[in-house]
Design an enzyme around this catalytic site. Structure first.
Site, PDB file in Angstrom:
ATOM      1  CE  LYS A 214       7.055   2.361 -31.039  1.00  0.00           C
ATOM      2  NZ  LYS A 214       8.271   3.121 -30.387  1.00  0.00           N
ATOM      3  CD  GLU A 220       8.096 -12.281 -25.235  1.00  0.00           C
ATOM      4  OE1 GLU A 220       8.135 -11.914 -26.123  1.00  0.00           O
ATOM      5  OE2 GLU A 220       9.112 -12.321 -24.364  1.00  0.00           O
ATOM      6  N   GLY A 275       7.450   2.423 -26.210  1.00  0.00           N
ATOM      7  CA  GLY A 275       6.681   1.263 -25.560  1.00  0.00           C
ATOM      8  C   GLY A 275       6.702   1.709 -24.012  1.00  0.00           C
ATOM      9  NE  ARG A 276      12.117   2.933 -21.774  1.00  0.00           N
ATOM     10  CZ  ARG A 276      12.909   2.488 -22.996  1.00  0.00           C
ATOM     11  NH1 ARG A 276      12.187   1.239 -23.575  1.00  0.00           N
ATOM     12  NH2 ARG A 276      13.872   3.097 -23.425  1.00  0.00           N
ATOM     13  CD  GLU A 361      12.522  -1.993 -22.380  1.00  0.00           C
ATOM     14  OE1 GLU A 361      11.660  -0.887 -22.829  1.00  0.00           O
ATOM     15  OE2 GLU A 361      12.349  -2.960 -22.403  1.00  0.00           O
ATOM     16  CG  HIS A 392       4.811  -7.693   8.329  1.00  0.00           C
ATOM     17  ND1 HIS A 392       5.051  -7.735   9.930  1.00  0.00           N
ATOM     18  CD2 HIS A 392       4.079  -6.454   8.264  1.00  0.00           C
ATOM     19  CE1 HIS A 392       4.160  -7.024  10.458  1.00  0.00           C
ATOM     20  NE2 HIS A 392       3.666  -5.974   9.715  1.00  0.00           N
ATOM     21  CE  LYS A 516      12.767  -8.184 -27.905  1.00  0.00           C
ATOM     22  NZ  LYS A 516      12.018  -7.022 -28.361  1.00  0.00           N
TER      23      LYS A 516
HETATM   24  O1  F6P Z   1      11.644  -6.102 -25.575  1.00  0.00           O
HETATM   25  C1  F6P Z   1      11.398  -5.109 -25.084  1.00  0.00           C
HETATM   26  C2  F6P Z   1      10.313  -4.070 -25.687  1.00  0.00           C
HETATM   27  O2  F6P Z   1      10.715  -3.695 -26.979  1.00  0.00           O
HETATM   28  C3  F6P Z   1       9.775  -3.171 -24.969  1.00  0.00           C
HETATM   29  O3  F6P Z   1      10.655  -1.762 -25.155  1.00  0.00           O
HETATM   30  C4  F6P Z   1       8.456  -2.810 -25.177  1.00  0.00           C
HETATM   31  O4  F6P Z   1       7.664  -2.231 -24.127  1.00  0.00           O
HETATM   32  C5  F6P Z   1       7.986  -4.426 -25.205  1.00  0.00           C
HETATM   33  O5  F6P Z   1       9.212  -5.163 -25.704  1.00  0.00           O
HETATM   34  C6  F6P Z   1       6.787  -4.763 -26.192  1.00  0.00           C
HETATM   35  O6  F6P Z   1       6.936  -4.303 -27.545  1.00  0.00           O
HETATM   36  P1  F6P Z   1       5.745  -4.106 -28.415  1.00  0.00           P
HETATM   37  O7  F6P Z   1       4.839  -3.315 -27.998  1.00  0.00           O
HETATM   38  O8  F6P Z   1       6.323  -3.972 -30.080  1.00  0.00           O
HETATM   39  O9  F6P Z   1       5.218  -5.815 -28.515  1.00  0.00           O
END
Ligand code: F6P
Length: 550
Positions: A214, A220, A275-276, A361, A392, A516
């Site tokens: 987003k 990452e 995002g979620r 979240e 199990h 972060k």
């Molecule tokens: O760190 C949390 C977050 O902001 C989530 O809410 C989001 O889904 C995820 O990181 C990824 O964010 P982006 O789509 O901006 O890379």
């Protein structure tokens, strides 16, 4: 922060109905599910609700009609209907970011209208869907060629959190509907192992990366995307290869261009999609490539059907509302801290992970909508595994542990893979296990019955099941794109209802920021920048890592 034009729930504990529920709960633990069923033979036929293809049996819960009525009254007094309407109509209910919350617009019919700042956003949604469909068809038919002219057959989504979990969960859930000649994978972790393991057996000339973010700033994702770019350029020997091997899903056009992806290969979404809550936006491109446009649209129809149910059904028969209230009954009045999600469906093996982010979240918040610390429990820990594997592993604790864990069992009437052998029928056995677990949890096996089995006295307490452990059972016709959409929307709206009653903002996530910032700072120090002051534990660990890793 700008002011919110939408309704304002308040501290729910100030409502007399909340206090009344506390008093009711105090007397209720003495009542057992056994008695509730014995004194009310119609309970199992009555305490259920149907929405679309989903049947929810909530009779095996520690409540009665009066308690449910009080919980519904609590929801009503907290203004759930007004907040729901505010969300659907695009009011900026995400207060701290001053944003509308309109994931429901992503699956609204093409001829509907939704004005945001004087602009109808529905045509924008369908324009992106059309572009997604075009590229999906090109890839699925082998017409999308890589830089060397080979058709692309490996699709790798690079994203994390909401830009990963929904697509992973859904492509796994809908594998039976996917084009098997395509290899759809997901890289999320900043750990190089994720990148290496997902790419080492692939031909870069046949590989397309979808960079899903987003913000297009998430460390990452950008780190993995950069490794992907270097892999493609290094292996194909030409920086121009990026054009045929990368597309982006984002709200941030500038960052996408800065990374070197042609904006023509960017699939847009908007800041009113959290995002979620984004798997029905462009973030779902990997899903669409896997299952095709028709199936993807069918999934959106399923989402929309549940949106409509939530929007229009009286609270008493409103499935997301009921699911939310039952869960809240346990967390706020019984003191439970976790909930298990137990899909009896192998294809849903990533559902618990998806719901972890969706719920935790959203509702893991200790500051209310007015900026004050809450004085009551909010979001629960969500966890789970598919049945029967969980049986199990951790069901021992569910049956005989000292903590109460409300459970959602999810099963399907028809399997996508019917199979039987001389040992029996897989699906019947699967569902028999699910029903057996709900029955055992609710009714247990008293010591008197155990003794009748000629069990030695010393073993009787160990073999006794106290029961009285609550669960919901969701019985769904068949796992299809449409019913998956219904199921996910059900949980989205459940989470929303809980957030409203808890008077928190379910749509921001400030709690992820500090880690972060510190990671960035520590990374700098681990890679040569002068040390900054830390606590003695962190300093010692950093020192030890630096000494050993170089
Ligand atoms: O760190 C949390 C977050 O902001 C989530 O809410 C989001 O889904 C995820 O990181 C990824 O964010 P982006 O789509 O901006 O890379």
């Amino acid at each position: 922060m700008q002011t919110d034009a939408s309704p304002q729930p308040q501290n729910p504990t100030n409502l007399p109905i909340w206090q009344q529920l506390i008093a009711t709960q105090k007397s209720f633990p003495k009542t057992r599910l056994q008695e509730l069923f014995a004194t009310d033979p119609g309970r199992g036929q009555r305490l259920n609700v149907t929405a679309g293809d989903i049947y929810l049996d909530y009779s095996k819960n520690l409540l009665n009609d009066e308690i449910l009525q009080s919980l519904i009254e609590l929801a009503r007094q907290q203004g759930i209907e007004a907040m729901r309407d505010a969300m659907f109509s695009g009011k900026p209910i995400n207060l701290t970011e001053n944003r509308a919350v309109l994931h429901t617009a992503l699956r609204a019919p093409a001829d509907s209208q939704l004005e945001l700042a004087g602009h109808n956003i529905i045509p924008d949604v369908y324009q992106v869907l059309q572009r997604m469909s075009d590229i999906s068809q090109q890839i699925r038919s082998g017409q999308w060629l890589g830089h060397t002219g080979k058709p692309v057959k490996n699709i790798i989504n690079i994203g994390i959190g909401g830009s990963d979990l929904g697509p992973v969960m859904a492509t796994e859930a809908l594998k039976a509907y996917s084009q098997r000649s395509l290899n759809v994978r997901f890289i999320s972790n900043i750990d190089a192992t994720d990148f290496v393991e997902k790419t080492q057996d692939l031909d870069p000339a046949e590989t397309l990366f979808i960079v899903a973010s987003k913000t297009f700033t998430t460390d990452e994702t950008m780190t993995n995307a950069e490794s992907a770019r270097q892999w493609i350029i290094g292996e194909l020997g030409d920086s121009a290869a990026v054009a045929r091997h990368f597309v982006a899903l984002s709200t941030n056009r500038d960052q996408v261009s800065a990374f070197g992806i042609d904006p023509n290969n960017m699939f847009e979404f908007w800041d009113w999609v959290g995002g979620r809550y984004s798997m029905t936006s462009a973030i779902g491109l990997s899903i669409m490539i896997a299952i095709g446009t028709d199936n993807f649209m069918d999934m959106l129809h399923g989402f929309h059907a549940m949106d409509e149910h939530f929007k229009t059904t009286p609270l008493e028969q409103n499935m997301p509302v009921i699911l939310a209230l039952i869960s809240l009954w346990y967390s706020n009045f019984w003191g439970t801290q976790s909930e298990a999600v137990l899909p009896y469906e192998q294809y849903l093996h990533r559902l618990p992970a998806y719901l972890q982010q969706a719920s935790m979240e959203s509702n893991g918040k200790w500051i209310d909508r007015q900026g004050k610390p809450v004085t009551y429990t909010t979001g629960s820990v969500i966890w789970g595994e598919p049945g029967t594997n969980g049986q199990h592993a951790f069901y021992q604790l569910l049956h005989q542990g000292t903590v109460l864990v409300p459970c959602d069992f999810i099963g399907f009437q028809e399997s996508n893979n019917e199979s039987s052998n001389t040992q029996g029928t897989h699906h019947d056995k699967l569902i028999a296990n699910m029903l057996a677990q709900t029955e055992a949890l609710a009714f247990g096996k008293p010591a008197s019955d155990v003794a009748k089995d000629n069990v030695p006295d010393t073993l009787v307490p160990h073999k006794t099941f106290y029961g009285n452990r609550p669960s919901n059972t969701l019985l769904i016709s068949k796992l299809t794109p449409n019913t998956l959409g219904q199921l996910i929307a059900l949980y989205e709206h459940k989470i929303f209802v809980q957030g409203v009653i808890w008077n928190i903002n379910s749509f921001d996530q400030w709690g992820v920021e500090l880690g972060k910032i510190l990671a960035k700072q520590i990374y700098g120090e681990l890679t040569g920048q002068p040390p900054a002051p830390h606590d003695s534990s962190t300093t010692t660990l950093m020192q030890r890592y630096k000494n050993s890793s170089k």
